[in-house]
Design a protein around this motif. Structure first.
Motif, mmCIF file in Angstrom:
data_model
loop_
_atom_site.group_PDB
_atom_site.id
_atom_site.type_symbol
_atom_site.label_atom_id
_atom_site.label_comp_id
_atom_site.label_asym_id
_atom_site.label_seq_id
_atom_site.Cartn_x
_atom_site.Cartn_y
_atom_site.Cartn_z
ATOM 1 N N PHE A 182 24.808 53.939 24.459
ATOM 2 C CA PHE A 182 25.674 52.762 24.571
ATOM 3 C C PHE A 182 27.138 53.184 24.702
ATOM 4 N N GLY A 183 27.544 54.146 23.881
ATOM 5 C CA GLY A 183 28.910 54.647 23.965
ATOM 6 C C GLY A 183 29.185 55.327 25.291
ATOM 7 N N ALA A 184 28.194 56.078 25.792
ATOM 8 C CA ALA A 184 28.357 56.717 27.100
ATOM 9 C C ALA A 184 28.468 55.667 28.198
ATOM 10 N N ALA A 185 27.734 54.557 28.053
ATOM 11 C CA ALA A 185 27.829 53.471 29.034
ATOM 12 C C ALA A 185 29.223 52.861 29.015
ATOM 13 N N ALA A 186 29.799 52.712 27.825
ATOM 14 C CA ALA A 186 31.177 52.209 27.737
ATOM 15 C C ALA A 186 32.131 53.165 28.446
ATOM 16 N N ALA A 187 31.933 54.463 28.242
ATOM 17 C CA ALA A 187 32.772 55.459 28.919
ATOM 18 C C ALA A 187 32.615 55.356 30.431
ATOM 19 N N ALA A 188 31.386 55.141 30.906
ATOM 20 C CA ALA A 188 31.143 55.067 32.348
ATOM 21 C C ALA A 188 31.770 53.813 32.958
ATOM 22 N N ILE A 189 31.734 52.694 32.218
ATOM 23 C CA ILE A 189 32.375 51.471 32.715
ATOM 24 C C ILE A 189 33.873 51.687 32.862
ATOM 25 N N ILE A 190 34.487 52.272 31.836
ATOM 26 C CA ILE A 190 35.919 52.566 31.904
ATOM 27 C C ILE A 190 36.194 53.573 33.017
ATOM 28 N N ALA A 191 35.282 54.535 33.205
ATOM 29 C CA ALA A 191 35.468 55.558 34.237
ATOM 30 C C ALA A 191 35.489 54.944 35.630
ATOM 31 N N ILE A 192 34.599 53.993 35.894
ATOM 32 C CA ILE A 192 34.560 53.391 37.226
ATOM 33 C C ILE A 192 35.856 52.635 37.501
ATOM 34 N N ALA A 193 36.344 51.883 36.501
ATOM 35 C CA ALA A 193 37.619 51.173 36.674
ATOM 36 C C ALA A 193 38.762 52.160 36.867
ATOM 37 N N THR A 194 38.750 53.210 36.074
ATOM 38 C CA THR A 194 39.832 54.202 36.119
ATOM 39 C C THR A 194 39.846 54.964 37.432
ATOM 40 N N LEU A 195 38.683 55.488 37.827
ATOM 41 C CA LEU A 195 38.606 56.297 39.032
ATOM 42 C C LEU A 195 38.793 55.457 40.287
ATOM 43 N N SER A 196 38.457 54.180 40.211
ATOM 44 C CA SER A 196 38.747 53.278 41.327
ATOM 45 C C SER A 196 40.256 53.143 41.515
ATOM 46 N N HIS A 197 40.984 53.049 40.396
ATOM 47 C CA HIS A 197 42.452 53.045 40.492
ATOM 48 C C HIS A 197 42.945 54.316 41.179
ATOM 49 N N GLY A 198 42.332 55.449 40.810
ATOM 50 C CA GLY A 198 42.744 56.709 41.417
ATOM 51 C C GLY A 198 42.545 56.706 42.920
ATOM 52 N N ALA A 199 41.366 56.225 43.360
ATOM 53 C CA ALA A 199 41.109 56.165 44.797
ATOM 54 C C ALA A 199 42.064 55.203 45.483
ATOM 55 N N ILE A 200 42.318 54.046 44.835
ATOM 56 C CA ILE A 200 43.187 53.030 45.445
ATOM 57 C C ILE A 200 44.611 53.531 45.599
ATOM 58 N N VAL A 201 45.127 54.239 44.603
ATOM 59 C CA VAL A 201 46.523 54.687 44.679
ATOM 60 C C VAL A 201 46.672 55.913 45.572
ATOM 61 N N PHE A 202 45.684 56.805 45.577
ATOM 62 C CA PHE A 202 45.865 58.046 46.322
ATOM 63 C C PHE A 202 45.496 57.923 47.803
ATOM 64 N N ILE A 203 44.702 56.934 48.180
ATOM 65 C CA ILE A 203 44.382 56.778 49.607
ATOM 66 C C ILE A 203 45.632 56.442 50.419
ATOM 67 N N PRO A 204 46.425 55.404 50.048
ATOM 68 C CA PRO A 204 47.660 55.183 50.824
ATOM 69 C C PRO A 204 48.671 56.317 50.683
ATOM 70 N N THR A 205 48.693 56.968 49.514
ATOM 71 C CA THR A 205 49.614 58.099 49.344
ATOM 72 C C THR A 205 49.212 59.254 50.260
ATOM 73 N N TRP A 206 47.920 59.472 50.394
ATOM 74 C CA TRP A 206 47.411 60.488 51.328
ATOM 75 C C TRP A 206 47.814 60.154 52.767
ATOM 76 N N LEU A 207 47.652 58.884 53.147
ATOM 77 C CA LEU A 207 48.026 58.462 54.497
ATOM 78 C C LEU A 207 49.528 58.618 54.732
ATOM 79 N N TRP A 208 50.318 58.327 53.688
ATOM 80 C CA TRP A 208 51.766 58.503 53.777
ATOM 81 C C TRP A 208 52.125 59.978 53.952
ATOM 82 N N ALA A 209 51.485 60.853 53.154
ATOM 83 C CA ALA A 209 51.767 62.292 53.246
ATOM 84 C C ALA A 209 51.320 62.861 54.589
ATOM 85 N N ALA A 210 50.281 62.258 55.172
ATOM 86 C CA ALA A 210 49.791 62.727 56.474
ATOM 87 C C ALA A 210 50.596 62.159 57.633
#
Length: 504
Positions: A182-210
């Protein structure tokens, strides 16, 4: 005993899915490699910020500090958490792992992303430090590496949840999910929200750097980045607490006295712990004063309540378990008779204290708006998160390794005498590092600064002998902590290479 793609663990009785076991082993070993790399870089950091030594020049200090943050805060922790997720699903539930091919996709994406990012840093193409704030710009491959890593970790979380569905459908467990899962599931839920933020912020930053898009808004970047940067440490909190409960069971047979309350605390983490990210944005103009006050003064403390529940629950269930063993004389015989020579138990106890008292209490103080504005850009904040992530999470992961090695790798732990000492050397040294940092930060020593006192820098500030002493203590303790970390790596590698094989 083995049957098809399963074997039965003679110690726990778990049915262990062989593909899941291989993925656990691979992710765990990779995590330890990144821990070793990050630890060597950390040694360079403390020997540079120790003013009398001042090992690295400014160029290499900032370059290696960037890689230190990526290796330790991201790669070591999340690779190990992937192993924890597969363990808490397939192994604890005696289930087959859903789609092992997707597990290998997770590993390849994460390893490829981490390697790409590390190479760009070492080549001098990404001297932007962990936060990578725009308008600082790295080579576009640096951002691509982080995107690949984040997507890979999301794939691993999806495999975890799919395995829970498989276990429920095939009836490999009865009743509610075990608390560890159950605790690992809580970690995974937070991970999906967190890592989605990472993808969302770094995709336009990658396009900007390119050079594909013309600009990246600095304020939008900061807001989205801290949905990834700080929240990634909240994945650690849930995973660490799950490991605490598991270690309590494995070391002394402890069981939570009220699982409903413990599960409620994990739900509080899911709902409120990511809100704590906002203390990085208190001076940003885009958020209202009322919003910042409600965030840091009220909502954040519901996550703190969750940590307090676990802080009472875990020692309480350990006390009950030891008293049931007959250690009932006086108020603290159970504590004296606890298995302090067991590295799993000592790592649990030291991790609880380091995270709870040094990291947790200081986090509440430093996360409050009025204090944070004063403390955020000095050495108090690194002192705080070295207490949470290193003295807390890293030490807990070290402790569970001493059980994963015989249960999953089927090897007896090498150098058992050294293993008994390792958590004490690493944990106590990290306490001293964290306290020294916070002490120096209280005098105004800045964070992420190559020249600690500014004597050789543009500001010509000399904090005096008491701060020099604090930084010297930090440096010495940092060296000892690196020795403790090296002991862990040596024990783990030696166990895999020369440890006596455990036959079923």
């Amino acid at each position: 005993m083995a049957s098809g793609n399963f074997r039965t663990c003679p110690t726990t009785g778990f049915k262990i899915h062989i593909p899941a076991q291989t993925l656990i082993q691979t992710n765990a070993v990779t995590a330890i490699v990144f821990l070793l790399v990050g630890g060597i870089l950390g040694l360079g950091m403390v020997l540079t910020r120790w003013q009398a030594v001042h090992l690295l020049n400014d160029e290499w200090f900032y370059r290696l500090l960037t890689l230190h943050g990526i290796a330790m805060l991201v790669a070591w922790i999340i690779f190990f958490e992937m192993a924890v997720l597969y363990f808490a699903s397939a192994i604890v539930l005696s289930s087959r792992l859903a789609a092992p091919w997707a597990g290998w996709l997770q590993y390849v994406l994460m390893l490829g992303g981490a390697a790409l990012t590390a190479v760009q840093i070492l080549l001098g193409n990404a001297d932007v430090m962990f936060t990578s704030y725009v308008p600082l710009q790295a080579n576009h491959l640096y951002y691509l590496g982080i995107i690949l890593f984040a997507v890979g970790a999301i794939v691993g979380c999806i495999v975890f949840f799919a395995t829970l569905v498989v276990a429920k459908t095939e009836g490999t467990y009865k009743g509610s999910l075990p608390l560890v899962t159950f605790g690992a599931a809580a970690a995974a839920i937070i991970a999906i929200a967190t890592l989605s933020h990472g993808a969302i912020v770094f995709i336009p930053t990658w396009l900007w750097a390119a050079g594909i898009i013309p600009m990246m808004d600095a304020e939008v970047y900061r807001l989205l980045f801290w949905g990834f940067g700080h929240s990634s440490q909240q994945i650690n909190v849930c995973a660490m607490v799950s490991v605490w409960y598991l270690l309590g069971t494995l070391t002394v047979g402890a069981k939570p006295m009220n699982e409903k309350v413990c599960r409620t605390a994990f739900v509080f983490y899911i709902l409120f712990i990511n809100i704590a990210s906002e203390h990085h944005l208190l001076t940003d103009p885009g958020l209202s004063a009322a919003h910042k006050t409600w965030n840091t003064g009220y909502f954040m403390h519901l996550a703190v309540l969750a940590s307090m529940i676990h802080a009472f629950s875990i020692p309480g269930c350990i006390e009950v378990a030891l008293r049931k063993k007959g250690y009932t004389r006086g108020a603290f015989e159970w504590l004296k008779k606890a298995p302090w020579g067991n590295p799993g138990f000592s790592a649990l106890a030291l991790s609880l204290f380091g995270f709870g008292f040094l990291g947790g209490i200081t986090g509440v103080v430093y996360g409050t708006e009025q204090v944070n504005i004063i403390a955020h850009n000095n050495l108090r904040i690194p002192g705080h998160f070295h207490a949470t992530v290193v003295a807390g999470t890293t030490l807990a992961f070290m402790g569970i390794t001493y059980y994963v090695l015989p249960l999953i790798f089927r090897r007896e732990v090498a150098f058992p005498g050294l293993a008994k000492l390792q958590p004490y050397i690493f944990g106590i040294a990290m306490y001293v590092v964290s306290v020294s940092m916070m002490f120096a930060g209280g005098f105004g020593v800045s964070r992420r600064s190559w020249d600690m006192n500014g004597v050789d820098g543009p500001f010509q500030v000399n904090f005096g002998p008491i701060v020099d002493m604090a930084l010297a203590i930090m440096g010495i303790a940092g060296v000892v902590a690196c020795i403790g970390g090296a002991m862990y790596c040596i024990i783990a590698v030696a166990t895999l290479l020369i440890g006596k094989k455990i036959e079923a």
